[in-house]
Design an enzyme around this catalytic site. Sequence first.
Site, PDB file in Angstrom:
ATOM      1  N   GLU A   1       4.745 -18.032 -10.943  1.00 22.04           N
ATOM      2  CA  GLU A   1       5.889 -18.771 -10.393  1.00 22.04           C
ATOM      3  C   GLU A   1       7.200 -18.287 -11.005  1.00 22.04           C
ATOM      4  OE1 GLU A   1       5.185 -20.402  -7.827  1.00 22.04           O
ATOM      5  OE2 GLU A   1       3.032 -20.414  -8.160  1.00 22.04           O
TER       6      GLU A   1
ATOM      7  N   HIS B   1       8.324 -15.067  -9.359  1.00 23.73           N
ATOM      8  CA  HIS B   1       8.911 -15.295  -8.036  1.00 23.73           C
ATOM      9  C   HIS B   1      10.443 -15.334  -8.091  1.00 23.73           C
ATOM     10  CE1 HIS B   1       6.036 -15.688  -4.868  1.00 23.73           C
ATOM     11  NE2 HIS B   1       5.333 -16.658  -5.425  1.00 23.73           N
TER      12      HIS B   1
ATOM     13  N   GLU C   1       4.339 -13.057  -1.800  1.00 22.33           N
ATOM     14  CA  GLU C   1       3.133 -13.518  -2.484  1.00 22.33           C
ATOM     15  C   GLU C   1       2.263 -12.367  -2.971  1.00 22.33           C
ATOM     16  OE1 GLU C   1       2.899 -16.311  -3.570  1.00 22.33           O
ATOM     17  OE2 GLU C   1       4.213 -17.530  -2.315  1.00 22.33           O
TER      18      GLU C   1
END
Length: 881
Positions: A306, A309, A328
């Site tokens: 995360e 990202h 992703e």
Amino acid sequence: MKPDKPRPIRLADYEPPAYLIDKVDLEFSLHPTSTRVRARMKMRPNPAFNGERRGLRLDGEQFQFGRISIDGSELAAASFERDDVSLTIHNPPRKAFTVDITSTVNPDQNKALQGLYRSRGVYCTQCEAQGFRRLTYFLDRPDVLSVYSVRIEADVVEAPILLANGNPVERGTLDRGRRHYAVWRDPHPKPCYLFALVAGDLSPVASSFKTMSGRNVNLKIYVEHGKETRATWAMGALKRAMQWDEERFGREYDLDVFNIVAVSDFNMGAMENKGLNIFNDRLILASAETATDSMFEAIESVVAHEYFHNWTGNRITCRDWFQLCLKEGLTVYRDQEFSGDQRSRAVQRIVDVRQLRTYQFAEDAGPLAHAVRPDTYIEINNFYTSTIYEKGAELVRMIETILGAELFRAGLDLYFARHDGTAATIEEFLACFEAASGRDLEQFKLWYSQVGTPGLVCALSHDSVSKCAEIRIDQVLPPTPGQPKKQPLHIPVRLGLLCGNGHDIELTDTEHLKAGVLHVTKRSQTFQFKNVSSRPVLSLLRGFSAPVNLTVDLGDRDLEFLMANDSDPFNRWQSANTFATRTMVHIATALAQGKRSSRGLAFARALGAIISDEQLDPAYRAEVLKLPTQADVAREIGRNVDPGLVWKAHLQVSRLVGRTLGASLETIYRTMSDRVQFSPDAAAAGRRAFRNAALTLLAVRGEPSDHALISDHYFKSDNMTEQAHALTLLAQHDDDNRRKALDHFHARWANDNLVIDTWFAVQALSPLPRALDDVKALVTHPTFALTAPNKVRALLGTFALQNPLQFNREDGAGYVFMVDKVLELDTFNPQIAARMLGCFKSWRSLEATRRALVRRALLKVAKTPELSRDVFEIVTKMLEA
């Protein structure tokens, strides 16, 4: 089924948005059942839009509409129209304008857990993929990037913590101190799916990180009161990830704060909202007593994922949801590389490939198969799949293998430089690597559009006179619905040739061989290797250099040889795994014919040699000692699978290994015991994994004393890794040891909302005939709630996805039970319902009787009126394929 079937969304129909939103000011006045939302949006026509503008259509659903105005003037009812999913303004201004909309939402009533809801009293949002439209009317699409300012107002006692994206800029009190507010601003443009809000009574765990440019970033992880010490590991993982991303890819964090919030009710694992990550608490909270080593590893990986990202997903997002793998797949690749560097790269690669084969290969082989970049969907939530994530990561890894590490890094740097602050496409991503390397990746791009797992059939020939070895490689590209004929792919095959003494033969680079990698680009190719004096043993697809099914003529003795000598650790493990799988398939085939097979002794002895090699890392030896799963064996059989026979074959080989290697396994169990304080580090976790793998095989060899050994293992363990593993083994036997352990675990953890999930899972996993009745009873347990995704995954998900023997009962009762629960879930949480329905993705590979029972169960779902889009799409694909 609904009279009007949901219409598919198609990649070919993409158009840029007719309007853009430059700035969004949001105001939330929080209340459990009546939260007021005000959205002011500075909008303008998009100069890149070349189509006909037919009004301004905004997405919106599941809230109470208030009013709408443009540039301060409230719109008359005739100037706009609304339906269940949108609001359309008939004649919007032709120049920049401000839209002001008010709405009211009910967080307590929101059991779909999309948009704004409450989890154990905490307000939180989930806006990916299309949850923002449950807050207000908006252009809910990823290619509309805006700068956000958010003002949150709430009761001081109910929600002392008020969080949103970006940096905090203002706080204050209201109503004589009974309420308060906070203002947050995010300077970085983002799509609305990255918006986040959290408010509640939470406790922060604080730290800081100094970036490579010298900036101090305040870090906080918010958890329930009393669980602060269980967030220590997650905080360390976050700081390690921040440092690793700077060192490996030169990516520095860009805000003053980074916040993580752990909540109990969450449809996914975690969400990368800019500066405010929201996590399922099972992927944050960990201690020796409450979490297994696998959970520590998952926390480290997902926290990193995360965070990564921030650049691959937030700073650069995807133009449309068809490009989902762009954020992703790339980020999974990054978190896998991070985990490999933090632990063992060889072990990490084995773990990643296990997962890929278990979930993604099965997906590719069934009715839910789709491309890494799909060309159509009905419900985007159904495409958060292993194909998008794990196969998408493999495509990125292949680019690195094809180009080499240096050119790969140059291409990725160019991608960041070119597309920072934009919504990008696969074509733009690949163009950066082409520009940096000078290589043509047009053929490689087919990986993103062709469905299914390619096969490679390889054959070796050798001429002792000319000392020439030849390898013929044929690409097998099976037809799939909508793609009857496939084009050959660019497949990088890393290889080695082993001579009789077990050493690698030195390979010289050629046109098609670079740095030990064969570039297979045609449907059939033959590669020559000169100066090979004797017939070599092939070691192909080293490091699993491409996500393909490999068929190569290696006999049992060849596999034994590779198990003992292969210099590539992945292929050494692969040889053991192939040998074990082959043995189990042979036994299952013999059982289907009413025969018995005594095969397996050669494998057991070869396995014993590896696990006794003290030069090998215990974590690596643990992976070798873990036999293929029943799912692995079923996948190898492919068609007319009888799960009962697979289970028997698996048990027979496990028992043979346990008995043959009993003395060695007992030594491993004894010597790998930790005599120091628990640590989740890689070395200590590897020893525990090796010890537990040995115990698993000791448990099935049939010695009367082994049940007592497992019981002692459970009651004397001081960590959840060993205790949960022993509980799983005890749950496989219907005796007093099982009952005592289950009662003990429940008494200790009944009040811990997270840890009790292990108690549910071990009972759902049991191969005992009573498993289904136990699961049915546990659904009514006071601690279980169908509205809690973690409970659903722990009980129903474990039973349907990880207990092939009892889920696939011959009477079909497991199927009937699951579809009934799917239909119940679909009435309030379609996303979780569709995920659970995915347990039938391999149903066509079953033998005829079970296939008929599954089909009957699926038809029941298909004929149910008012299905969600999520479930409608899944069941339709399963029945039509």
